[in-house]
Write an enzyme that holds these catalytic residues in place. Structure first.
Site, PDB file in Angstrom:
ATOM      1  CB  CYS A   1     -51.758  46.672  49.523  1.00 19.53           C
ATOM      2  SG  CYS A   1     -52.495  45.043  49.743  1.00 19.53           S
TER       3      CYS A   1
ATOM      4  CB  CYS B   1     -50.707  47.830  56.185  1.00 16.04           C
ATOM      5  SG  CYS B   1     -49.246  47.064  55.462  1.00 16.04           S
TER       6      CYS B   1
ATOM      7  CB  CYS C   1     -48.019  40.672  51.309  1.00 16.66           C
ATOM      8  SG  CYS C   1     -47.660  41.734  52.727  1.00 16.66           S
TER       9      CYS C   1
ATOM     10  CB  CYS D   1     -40.279  47.304  70.034  1.00 17.98           C
ATOM     11  SG  CYS D   1     -40.492  46.198  71.440  1.00 17.98           S
TER      12      CYS D   1
END
Length: 444
Positions: free
Chosen positions: A78, A87, A166, A398
């Site tokens: 990107c 990110c 993106c 998570c």
């Protein structure tokens, strides 16, 4: 004081040797014996960095140039990487990212939980690009730029990053950020749209526009036109979450399939679903296999959501009880069970933090437990697991830190052993670590 400290930051770049990665993916080095966290730097590298913040115990910086590069450094895909905060690790080889995440799980289990699994599971991986089927994007009218910025926050989180596309968003949204910018910029209230929530199913997609002032008839007409031109449903949220409603089209459905179980799950654009569809398919298969339930087993699924694990388990188990605090999610799970013809799965809305003796639905033993808690983990729920009588528990996490804390508690307080554990790369190019662990104990 804050402005004075920023003025005292040196203007010249400083050289930093990087020896580690922090939990958020920033490189860790030292400047004059003080820890510095450097965005965009990797272990083994020497970088020139600009200081961006100073704290009593550590400094913060951003890498400007790499004088000595890591063998695992790659060119970010990107062009906005480094400015956009969506990110953190695009400059690190995808395989190395997974190894780092596995290392974080190893270290957290050892340091926080004081435990280690008897067996490490192979990482769950998939295509690392265009995977985000859900995202909450910020929107901000910036007069100086003459447009509305739509995207993730900048590194540091203060402003909306100026990006035009993106590489990690689902393909239906990846190249539509400028289209959304033009759409919102053309409304009567371009400065009063705060957020665009994106959700994609297997065959359809939707956005939810959070607007802080009423829309005009012309605004609504423009939104309908955009919806028809792009094939994306438009929902509106004028106030709190309970005000979300569909604008266009009149009928629309989001769903995803779990082909290994011949299931289709329908969800609302603001329902929680796992962000990465490919990883979720593999993760549900792994969880069901690891739980190893048969037609005589009763299974308890805690934090069950809309049935992402409950329904696959119901294709193998004798009976499944899914428990979830959010009544709307319980209703969605019930609808999904009925639509898939599963009569052996039932669901209940309940506060899992109540004392065990007050949980009427817990009476009667369970053979297996699956748990998929939020980032805060499941510390308060561990007595429920222990009281269930289950000999095997699969814990989907998570956050490796709260998993490690809970693992230590399950082992030392509740008599389980940590049989296996591993990571799933749910969020490639970020520092987010998804993991799965199996706990077992002998029958009482």
């Amino acid at each position: 004081m804050g402005r004075q400290r920023r003025r005292r930051l040196p203007a010249e770049p400083v050289a930093v040797e990087i020896h580690d990665l922090a939990h958020d993916g920033r490189g860790v080095g030292r400047i004059e014996d003080k820890v510095v966290f450097v965005h965009g730097a990797l272990p083994g590298e020497r970088v020139l960095a600009r200081l961006t913040g100073r704290n009593r115990k550590f400094d913060e910086a951003i890498a400007l140039a790499v004088e000595q590069a890591s063998d695992e450094r790659v060119e970010p895909r990107c062009e906005w990487f480094g400015n956009c905060g969506g990110c953190a690790l695009q400059h690190l080889d995808a395989g190395a990212q997974v190894r780092w995440k596995q290392g974080r799980l190893v270290e957290n289990l050892k340091r926080i939980g004081g435990v280690a699994p008897e067996r490490w599971l192979e990482p769950v991986v998939a295509e690392p690009w265009n995977y985000r089927r859900r995202a909450r994007l910020s929107a901000r009218w910036v007069p100086g730029k003459g447009r509305v910025l739509v995207g993730f926050r900048e590194v540091g989180g203060r402003y909306v990053a100026e990006i035009e596309g993106c590489e990690v968003l689902h393909p239906v949204f990846a190249d539509r950020l400028m289209s959304l910018s033009a759409l919102i910029g053309g409304l009567s209230i371009p400065d009063r749209v705060a957020q665009v929530e994106c959700a994609a199913g297997d065959d359809s997609a939707a956005i939810v526009l959070r607007h802080l002032e009423p829309l005009t008839d012309a605004d609504l007409e423009a939104l309908v036109g955009w919806s028809e031109a792009n094939g994306i449903a438009v929902w509106l949220q004028p106030k709190g979450p309970d005000t979300v409603h569909r604008l266009h089209p009149a009928e629309h459905r989001l769903s995803y399939r779990l082909d290994a179980f011949d299931l289709e799950l329908v969800f609302h654009p603001q329902h929680f679903v796992q962000v990465n569809a490919a990883i979720n398919r593999q993760l549900t298969e792994r969880a069901v296999d690891l739980l190893d339930c048969g037609p005589d087993d009763r299974v308890l699924d805690l934090f069950c959501g809309l049935g992402n694990f409950s329904l696959p388990l119901a294709t193998r188990a004798g009976a499944v009880l899914g428990v979830e605090l959010d009544a709307a999610m319980v209703q969605a799970a019930e609808r999904n069970a009925a639509a898939n013809g599963l009569t052996n799965a039932r669901f209940k809305a309940a506060d899992l933090q109540q004392p065990v003796e007050q949980l009427e639905w817990l009476k009667g033993d369970f053979d297996r437990v699956l748990i998929d808690p939020p980032r805060s983990g499941a510390l308060e729920v561990l007595p429920v697991i222990a009281a269930s009588g289950a000999r095997r528990v699969v814990y989907v996490s998570c956050d490796p830190a709260t998993l490690a804390r809970d693992a230590g508690e399950l082992v030392r307080t509740h008599g389980y052993r940590l049989a296996s554990a591993g990571v799933a790369d749910m969020f490639p190019h970020t520092a987010h670590v998804e993991s799965i662990a199996v706990f077992e104990r002998e029958a009482a």
